[in-house]
Design a protein around this motif. Structure first.
Motif, mmCIF file in Angstrom:
data_model
loop_
_atom_site.group_PDB
_atom_site.id
_atom_site.type_symbol
_atom_site.label_atom_id
_atom_site.label_comp_id
_atom_site.label_asym_id
_atom_site.label_seq_id
_atom_site.Cartn_x
_atom_site.Cartn_y
_atom_site.Cartn_z
ATOM 1 N N ARG A 9 0.688 -1.136 0.011
ATOM 2 C CA ARG A 9 -0.062 -0.096 -0.290
ATOM 3 C C ARG A 9 0.886 1.212 0.036
ATOM 4 N NH1 ARG A 9 -5.410 -1.100 1.226
ATOM 5 N NH2 ARG A 9 -5.739 -3.457 1.089
ATOM 6 N N GLU A 10 0.446 2.145 -0.737
ATOM 7 C CA GLU A 10 0.980 3.604 -0.606
ATOM 8 C C GLU A 10 0.011 4.674 -0.491
ATOM 9 O OE1 GLU A 10 4.006 6.126 -3.305
ATOM 10 O OE2 GLU A 10 2.879 4.613 -4.421
ATOM 11 N N VAL A 11 0.169 5.174 0.681
ATOM 12 C CA VAL A 11 -0.847 6.018 1.348
ATOM 13 C C VAL A 11 -0.389 7.475 1.458
ATOM 14 C CG1 VAL A 11 -2.116 3.934 1.999
ATOM 15 C CG2 VAL A 11 -0.800 5.243 3.698
ATOM 16 N N GLU A 12 -1.570 8.181 1.883
ATOM 17 C CA GLU A 12 -1.050 9.493 2.430
ATOM 18 C C GLU A 12 -1.871 9.673 4.028
ATOM 19 O OE1 GLU A 12 -3.234 12.279 -0.052
ATOM 20 O OE2 GLU A 12 -2.078 12.152 -1.634
ATOM 21 N N PRO A 13 -0.912 9.399 4.988
ATOM 22 C CA PRO A 13 -1.575 9.300 6.287
ATOM 23 C C PRO A 13 -2.007 10.581 6.885
ATOM 24 C CG PRO A 13 0.771 9.406 6.385
ATOM 25 C CD PRO A 13 0.531 9.555 4.873
ATOM 26 N N TYR A 14 -3.069 10.596 7.446
ATOM 27 C CA TYR A 14 -3.627 11.520 8.269
ATOM 28 C C TYR A 14 -3.864 11.692 9.733
ATOM 29 C CZ TYR A 14 -4.830 13.814 3.722
ATOM 30 O OH TYR A 14 -4.669 14.362 2.543
ATOM 31 N N PHE A 47 3.103 15.293 0.737
ATOM 32 C CA PHE A 47 1.941 15.420 -0.162
ATOM 33 C C PHE A 47 1.078 16.398 0.278
ATOM 34 C CE2 PHE A 47 0.753 12.748 3.630
ATOM 35 C CZ PHE A 47 -0.290 13.329 4.108
ATOM 36 N N VAL A 48 0.297 17.052 -0.550
ATOM 37 C CA VAL A 48 -0.686 18.262 -0.409
ATOM 38 C C VAL A 48 -2.006 17.628 0.466
ATOM 39 C CG1 VAL A 48 -1.888 20.185 -1.333
ATOM 40 C CG2 VAL A 48 0.084 19.327 -2.187
ATOM 41 N N PRO A 49 -2.124 18.124 1.675
ATOM 42 C CA PRO A 49 -3.311 17.646 2.389
ATOM 43 C C PRO A 49 -4.813 17.698 1.657
ATOM 44 C CG PRO A 49 -2.013 18.780 3.899
ATOM 45 C CD PRO A 49 -1.477 19.255 2.398
ATOM 46 N N ARG A 50 -5.478 16.835 1.549
ATOM 47 C CA ARG A 50 -7.084 17.073 1.050
ATOM 48 C C ARG A 50 -7.867 16.992 2.160
ATOM 49 N NH1 ARG A 50 -7.290 13.325 -3.101
ATOM 50 N NH2 ARG A 50 -4.990 12.802 -2.921
ATOM 51 N N PRO A 51 -9.235 17.719 2.087
ATOM 52 C CA PRO A 51 -10.105 17.570 3.067
ATOM 53 C C PRO A 51 -10.280 16.248 3.755
ATOM 54 C CG PRO A 51 -10.781 18.681 1.286
ATOM 55 C CD PRO A 51 -9.604 18.197 0.803
ATOM 56 N N ALA A 82 -4.032 3.825 -4.544
ATOM 57 C CA ALA A 82 -4.423 2.927 -5.716
ATOM 58 C C ALA A 82 -5.767 2.743 -5.802
ATOM 59 C CB ALA A 82 -3.597 1.692 -5.304
ATOM 60 N N ARG A 83 -6.499 2.870 -4.442
ATOM 61 C CA ARG A 83 -7.819 2.676 -4.508
ATOM 62 C C ARG A 83 -8.657 3.988 -4.668
ATOM 63 N NH1 ARG A 83 -4.431 -1.000 -2.865
ATOM 64 N NH2 ARG A 83 -5.494 -3.169 -2.605
ATOM 65 N N ASP A 84 -7.878 5.154 -4.609
ATOM 66 C CA ASP A 84 -8.358 6.359 -4.769
ATOM 67 C C ASP A 84 -9.628 6.856 -3.898
ATOM 68 O OD1 ASP A 84 -8.541 8.914 -6.192
ATOM 69 O OD2 ASP A 84 -9.744 8.369 -7.423
ATOM 70 N N ASP A 85 -9.291 6.444 -2.509
ATOM 71 C CA ASP A 85 -10.383 6.565 -1.676
ATOM 72 C C ASP A 85 -9.789 6.440 -0.118
ATOM 73 O OD1 ASP A 85 -12.902 6.836 -0.573
ATOM 74 O OD2 ASP A 85 -13.556 4.884 -1.261
ATOM 75 N N GLY A 93 -12.807 16.218 9.639
ATOM 76 C CA GLY A 93 -11.720 15.878 10.507
ATOM 77 C C GLY A 93 -11.983 14.969 11.702
ATOM 78 N N ASP A 94 -13.161 14.498 11.899
ATOM 79 C CA ASP A 94 -13.213 13.739 13.148
ATOM 80 C C ASP A 94 -12.930 12.309 12.630
ATOM 81 O OD1 ASP A 94 -14.167 12.317 15.321
ATOM 82 O OD2 ASP A 94 -16.022 13.149 15.324
#
Length: 335
Positions: free
Chosen positions: A168-173, A212-216, A190-193, A221-222
């Motif tokens: 997996r390659e992800v943007e962690p929040y 990476f640039v944060p997305r909403p 990869a899943r775009d979700d 945010g909860d």
């Protein structure tokens, strides 16, 4: 005006409380000149505190990370929270840091004021973990939390609930602990979700990549609410929306954490969001809550409950008709 030592402590507290201060703001808060602020900043640096300075109109001061850990200033609530957290870590919920947690807790308790020592001891004597979830590697937890903080891509091997392995390659929040398991909330490229990952299913080490640039974020945010929905509703074959005719506080006392999502619908009603792989399980669970309810989804649950009601009615009817027959038989025998 504060004495020099007291002023240094006050300055350090200000720098720890907010990410950035201008020289004028610090001078006003300490009731000194900006020149005195600059001298005090130099003294903090000599003590090992990495205070970064920028010049210009937008210049100011910022407490950064250094080569070693200098002393920290904690207020009562912060010290109590750290002590309780260390006790939890020492209990083994995060692997690889138990001994370090014990050592840190011993150092902290040595310098805690007597009033806080009593509160920590009281909590330690009455708080017992009833159920422990899968342990998580401390280094993995640190890597993922740092990546989420610094907005760095993460790559790791993952086993899904069917045991299928993938990279997996992800943007962690952010990380969420439900009291039983650790979860990572991240955007899966990869899943775009959005995806929720159980940390005990991560194989090996996680590696960080570019920024990476944060997305909403999801759920405004909860992240805790997002994880709750992800693990209690989304994975199941039957996803239910049910109006419960009882205050949300009453229902919450009857449900276990992590089994459902509750939303208020006024003072006397609430919405239950949950799921199961079986309609029988949903039906049984609704009966245990012991409040009146109205099923909105799924429609097949309504029909299933009708069948259960009819079956129970037939069973009770046969019982009621059988009882008089037995009484008549006993009467004839006595005659």
């Amino acid at each position: 005006m504060l004495e020099t030592s007291a002023r240094l402590l006050r300055l350090l507290t200000l720098l720890q409380a907010r990410r950035f201060w201008s020289g004028a703001q610090l001078a006003e808060s300490l009731e000194v000149t900006e020149r005195t602020v600059r001298r005090d900043i130099d003294k903090l640096r000599s003590l090992g505190y990495p205070v970064h300075a920028t010049s210009g109109v937008a210049g100011g001061y910022q407490l950064g990370a250094g080569a070693r850990l200098p002393p920290l200033l904690l207020d009562d609530d912060e010290a109590l929270a750290v002590a309780v957290g260390l006790r939890t870590a020492a209990g083994g919920t995060v692997t690889g840091i138990e001994h370090a947690a014990v050592r840190a807790l011993a150092k902290l308790q040595q310098v805690l004021p007597q009033r806080l020592q009593r509160r920590v001891q009281a909590l330690g004597s009455i708080v017992v973990a009833l159920q422990r979830g899968p342990s998580v590697d401390g280094q993995l937890l640190a890597t993922m939390s740092a990546a989420a903080r610094d907005r760095l891509m993460l790559r790791f091997r993952y086993d899904d609930r069917q045991g299928r392995k993938s990279l997996r390659e992800v943007e962690p929040y952010g990380l969420v602990h439900t009291g039983h398991r650790w979860y990572l909330v991240a955007w899966d490229l990869a899943r775009d979700d959005w995806r929720t990952f159980r940390l005990d299913r991560v194989g090996g080490k996680a590696s960080t990549g570019e920024r990476f640039v944060p997305r909403p974020p999801p759920e405004n945010g909860d992240l805790r609410a997002h994880v709750s929905r992800s693990v209690t509703v989304a994975p199941y074959t039957h996803q239910a929306r049910i109006v419960l005719h009882a205050p949300i506080e009453v229902v919450a006392d009857r449900l276990s954490d992590g089994t459902s999502v509750l939303e208020p619908l006024g003072e006397q009603r609430c919405m239950l969001l949950t799921g199961a792989h079986s309609l029988d399980v949903l039906s049984f669970w609704l009966g245990l809550i012991d409040v009146d309810f109205e099923v909105l989804d799924p429609p097949e649950l309504v029909e299933h409950l009708r069948k259960i009601h009819a079956r129970l009615g037939r069973s009770l009817s046969s019982h009621d008709t059988a009882a008089p027959t037995k009484r008549r038989a006993r009467t004839r025998a006595r005659g």
